[in-house]
Scaffold this active site. Sequence first.
Site, PDB file in Angstrom:
ATOM      1  N   HIS A   1      60.283  22.549  52.926  1.00  0.00           N
ATOM      2  CA  HIS A   1      60.796  23.830  52.450  1.00  0.00           C
ATOM      3  C   HIS A   1      62.168  23.715  51.799  1.00  0.00           C
ATOM      4  CE1 HIS A   1      57.560  25.705  54.806  1.00  0.00           C
ATOM      5  NE2 HIS A   1      57.768  26.759  54.056  1.00  0.00           N
ATOM      6  N   GLY A   2      62.923  22.719  52.141  1.00  0.00           N
ATOM      7  CA  GLY A   2      64.237  22.612  51.518  1.00  0.00           C
ATOM      8  C   GLY A   2      65.018  21.413  52.015  1.00  0.00           C
TER       9      GLY A   2
END
Length: 504
Positions: free
Chosen positions: A355-356
């Site tokens: 996700h990041g």
Amino acid sequence: MKALFSIQNWFFENVGNIDLKTIENWFVYNPKQPLLFNSALFLGLFLIFYFIYILSRKTHYFRITYVVLFSLFFYYKSSGVYFWILIFSSVVDYSLSRLIYVEAQQFYRKFYLILSLVINLGMLAYFKYTNFFIDNYNSLFDGNMKFEDIVLPVGISFYTFQTLSYTIDVYRRELEPTKSFMDFLFFVSFFPQLVAGPIVRASDFIPQIYEKLKLTKEDFNRALFLIIGGLLKKAVISDYISSNFVDRVFDAPNSYTAFENLMASYGYAIQIYCDFSGYSDIAIGLALLMGFWLPDNFRTPYQSGSITEFWRRWHISLSSWLRDYLYISLGGNRKGKIRTYFNLFMTMLLGGLWHGASWKFVVWGVLHGLALVVEKFFGQFIKLPKNVFVRTIQVILTFHFVVFCWLFFRAKDFATAFQIADNVTKLTFDLNQWQTIILGYKNVFLLIAIGVVWHFIPVKTLAGMQKTFSTLPLVAKAVLLGLIYWVVYATASADTQPFIYFQF
């Protein structure tokens, strides 16, 4: 009448004064104004595109080529020159997959698969994690490496996973390669789900490419119903509560009361759900208008009674991808209980990192991974009775655990996440203060309430609403869609808000 006059004024302000500069902006990438589903420009471009698409429905090759070109243009308007990376990735995976398919020797088949993984994950690592690694290297070894000037291409995580699923399925002999490169590029670049999912499996989507285009009246009505609902979720509920409340509290939590911190935490849970499920609804609706079926991506996840159930309802295309291509590849539950717990934990940890490029997302993934392991372990020994009371308690506890985890997902850093959590623990019952805050943010709290109610509407009720919508005349449906776009325009902030998952 007032709404009609507002629409008329908007039309003359935005369309009535067209010059060469305006036309140029329609077709040239502007990083400050990427092409979004909830923009008036997309609506206009899509209507023109769709008219030609329907006329070309009987000419397979032209229709496929036309959609590919529009999809590449859409991606260019969303991410600029980085659309070349999409094309490069497609060429690599198409070529390697054909080599894997025709190769008889297992050694070379595995070599081509590893090469595909290295190239795809290498590009993803470079664009997404280079500065993350540099930052951690500097912190650990007191280094002074300079950060790279890297822009993350929109949707690279989604189409990378999508092309990898194709290559892996061909390797597993569960799928035959597409008949042509253009068919493969159609699968990869299909614009409704290109930049934020759902992550479409090649085995589900590619056979649809070769089917005769057919759009039933029921499909058309369901598509419009999904698009209208998705726009309301994203551009009205999510954007409004974000810009008018949630963002302010998360930017400076100590400037707000404990009650406001708590409501901002709840508000973000509704915001991210309405944002992402709204995008998914629009994507599924647009695809359905074009005669293609995309899988559901959300099934009322906040009604879940456990974290295991939550991940069967939230971002279904990602959670099923992680299960089939990561969890099972790690060994799944085939190598004993301890290994099963480890595989579950690592799958969620890596899912968080996907996700990041931040330790915040790692912690978010770790918390969900630990919850899955705990549930699986104690589920062997504890069997709760099945009744409404127990189910209600389970749903409440699960929801609050998810909300707590969202703090690390949303906050700009760990300090902010812990500040909000600490502020919430200081909550005291003060009816007068609460009433003052609610009245001060009455529109925000109303939209949060609408988001909650919408989430808990029974499936039968939604089906009834869709059936009622289907009975409306076509003109009424068109007017309703136009009014929704006007509402989006009227409630929007100065800049169109991008979808949250564009950053992934």
